[in-house]
Design a protein around this motif. Sequence first.
Motif, short mmCIF file in Angstrom:
data_model
loop_
_atom_site.label_atom_id
_atom_site.label_comp_id
_atom_site.label_asym_id
_atom_site.label_seq_id
_atom_site.Cartn_x
_atom_site.Cartn_y
_atom_site.Cartn_z
N SER A 298 -0.05 -6.28 -6.15
CA SER A 298 0.21 -6.40 -4.71
C SER A 298 -1.01 -6.04 -3.88
CB SER A 298 1.37 -5.48 -4.33
OG SER A 298 1.54 -5.42 -2.92
N LYS A 299 -1.11 -6.68 -2.71
CA LYS A 299 -1.96 -6.19 -1.63
C LYS A 299 -1.10 -5.19 -0.86
CE LYS A 299 -4.88 -10.28 -0.90
NZ LYS A 299 -5.26 -11.34 0.07
N ASN A 300 -1.30 -3.95 -1.15
CA ASN A 300 -0.42 -2.88 -0.68
C ASN A 300 -1.09 -2.05 0.40
OD1 ASN A 300 0.27 0.26 -1.16
ND2 ASN A 300 2.11 -0.97 -1.43
N ASP A 301 -0.34 -1.74 1.46
CA ASP A 301 -0.88 -0.88 2.52
C ASP A 301 0.30 -0.25 3.26
OD1 ASP A 301 -2.67 0.43 4.18
OD2 ASP A 301 -3.82 -1.36 4.66
N ASP B 31 -6.63 -10.53 -6.83
CA ASP B 31 -6.53 -10.45 -5.37
C ASP B 31 -5.80 -9.20 -4.90
OD1 ASP B 31 -7.81 -12.97 -4.98
OD2 ASP B 31 -5.92 -13.98 -5.48
N ALA B 32 -5.38 -8.36 -5.83
CA ALA B 32 -4.54 -7.19 -5.50
C ALA B 32 -5.39 -5.93 -5.39
CB ALA B 32 -3.48 -7.02 -6.57
N ASN B 33 -4.81 -4.91 -4.77
CA ASN B 33 -5.46 -3.59 -4.78
C ASN B 33 -4.67 -2.57 -5.60
OD1 ASN B 33 -3.36 -3.41 -2.89
ND2 ASN B 33 -4.41 -1.85 -1.68
N ASN C 134 3.55 -5.23 1.50
CA ASN C 134 3.21 -5.71 0.15
C ASN C 134 3.14 -7.23 0.16
OD1 ASN C 134 3.25 -3.42 -1.97
ND2 ASN C 134 5.06 -2.98 -0.69
N SER D 129 -7.82 -0.08 -6.63
CA SER D 129 -7.95 -1.32 -7.39
C SER D 129 -6.87 -1.29 -8.46
CB SER D 129 -9.34 -1.43 -8.04
OG SER D 129 -9.48 -0.47 -9.06
#
Length: 739
Positions: A690-693, A713-715, A706, A615
Amino acid sequence: MEVYKHKCILIVIAVSVITFCVLLTAFFVFHNRSVETTSKRLNLVIDQDGGADDAMAIFMALLYEKYFYGPKVIALTTVHGNVDEPQVYINTQIILDVARRRDVPIYRGSKSALVEGAKSDYYFGYDGLGDNRTVEFSSIAARHTQAALALIELSKKYEGELLILSIGSLTNIALAIKLDCEFMSRLSQLYVAAGNIYSEKYSKPEFNAEMDVEAYHIVAGDGNAKKLTIVPFSQIRNDIQISNEWRLNVLGSIPTEIMQAQNVFEQVSIPKSKTWVLLDPAAMAVVLNQSVIVVETRYSDNSIHLCGENRGINTNIMRSIENSNSKLVYSVKENTYKQFLLDLFLAELKCECTDARTQYNSIQLILTRVPRAYQSLAHDTLRYWVPINGFYLRLVYQLLHREEVVSKISIMLFACLFMCFIVFSAQNESNERLKLVIDNDAGGDDAMAIFLALLNEEKFNGPQLVGLTTGNGNTNEDNVYINNQRILKVANRQDVPIFRGSKSSLVITPYAGAYYGEDGLGNSPIPDGLVPAKDQDAVTALIELSKKHNENLVVITIGTLTNVALAIKLDPGFLGRISHLYVGAGHIESEKNPDAEFNAHMDVEAYHIVAQYASPDKVTVFPFSQVKEHLNISKSWRIDVLGGIQTDIIKAQNMYESVVLAKEQDWAALDPAVVAVVVNPDLVSEYKYSKNDILLCGEKRGINTNIFVEKEDANVRMVYSVKLEEYKQFLLNVFAPSE
């Protein structure tokens, strides 16, 4: 008169304790002597996911132990699978309560797959035990140790004498293997009920294997044919086709509490099929009576597909024992299996157990008077105490019926706990300085990062470095450990504890190369007088430090994320307890940075796990792409300005980076930049959310994804840009000679 009674009670208790200790000592002395002349009884742990099939397997083991001198069931571990883990724990209590074996310890395990799991089909009902909403049971407190750690401890305690049967997903076993590379070698045997031998008939993934594909891959990868026996469901289905009529009217007609409960547990599943074929009890039969049940075994190089349409499907190459990683149970005898089941479940009717039943009831009466938190300990004590002297059992029972005694003891315990809380709180209040742990792979860049943290602590009263954790990366973990020792010696800070961590990545370990030299530190000489690491491993150390320094601990990863990912999987509350996790890894993909970044690529699955649990209030990522974009410093400045500082630390650092500085045109080091922004956040000029993975499969495996979004809305929070001149000046200030 009342005082006199209390004195009598105390005297009786004292005499009881002394007598008990003497008898117990004598028991162990004579027992140990007798063991030398008799064969040792093996111990059994059942790692299970709490379905009706697991229930039957557990009942079988407990009955075989009791009536046929079978392996001693020393623990049940829970894992996600047929139902979610909290329900598995409930079901495990129900099973042990029905079997009247509340003495068997329960260790709670993984609530989810390592990376990505499948959804349950709820074959045995939504509760896993036939959707029997009216079932009543007395709760059994689980042990505090996490299942994977318990497996490791038990493998050490019973080295060479421990059997483990896995009849659920393999998450707990895989974690134990990754936490302790010697785990498998200490077992007598690991039995795995999972997978299929692929064919046109069995072309889909088997349930247990599919529930955690990566875990299966880890277990198979660590296996050898002398230690790992796999019971594929395909082979059980080939050879065992028992009619529902036999199951219900023959086996199911046995008038015992256990069988009647088992009938209820299977009331949802039996009507779903024309035949009765369950993997878990068949696998247990193999464990308990392999020489009679099994017709043929084969040796295989066994694995599982991780990606694509075939994900979860097993691969088998039949080979000689020397070239195999597992032994496969290839065929079994149906009639012998049926007779074995009848013998087991009829055993209760053939044995007069009045004394044992009376003993059990006495124990249950006492346990109703013991606070729930202490019931497990009390049960273990009574289990061995009762056979020695029934008089003491009655005495304790009567004593515990005295409400005023129980109340006074409870008040005293509460007062002690309250005082401990006050002392602990006072210590915390006086010790609010931020703590750091640096999880590293000890290349030349890690060395500078560690030096920076230590000097900042010393010169500027910065965060206190309370631990270094090691992992495979720039060089192998053995070198990383030595390098950590060397760095601390140069810094004259050998008080900082080192905790050794992962020697390989979770699933696939890429070749690392030798960017900083073969040893990771410029092929420099190793000094004498190095201080050894702590006995505790890196993962459990991270978890304990997160509890000790609750909300006051910052963890910085500047290598692979293996240790942190394992900490998260062992303890999902880990991230919630720390102040922050800073991750030095990854890229923001672009034409300039089209390839996978080293730290992220070295353990792709670990990065994915951290991203899943992250988070933005807890996790900040500093991508290497942004270091190259904003902190690309000339080699001349590094060598002549920073490298010209005349201190032992900089002289050592110049040596550690000599291999890199000789081949690069510029100097852009991720690891010291990460530590710098942790201890001096003003260096950051811009963060983004960012929505990072990370991509797990295909040609782009290891490439980060990203999507920049608003914080909610980000992790992760991402360090997007850093002030170059301020960063350079900060380095000079930190590494300047002390006055």
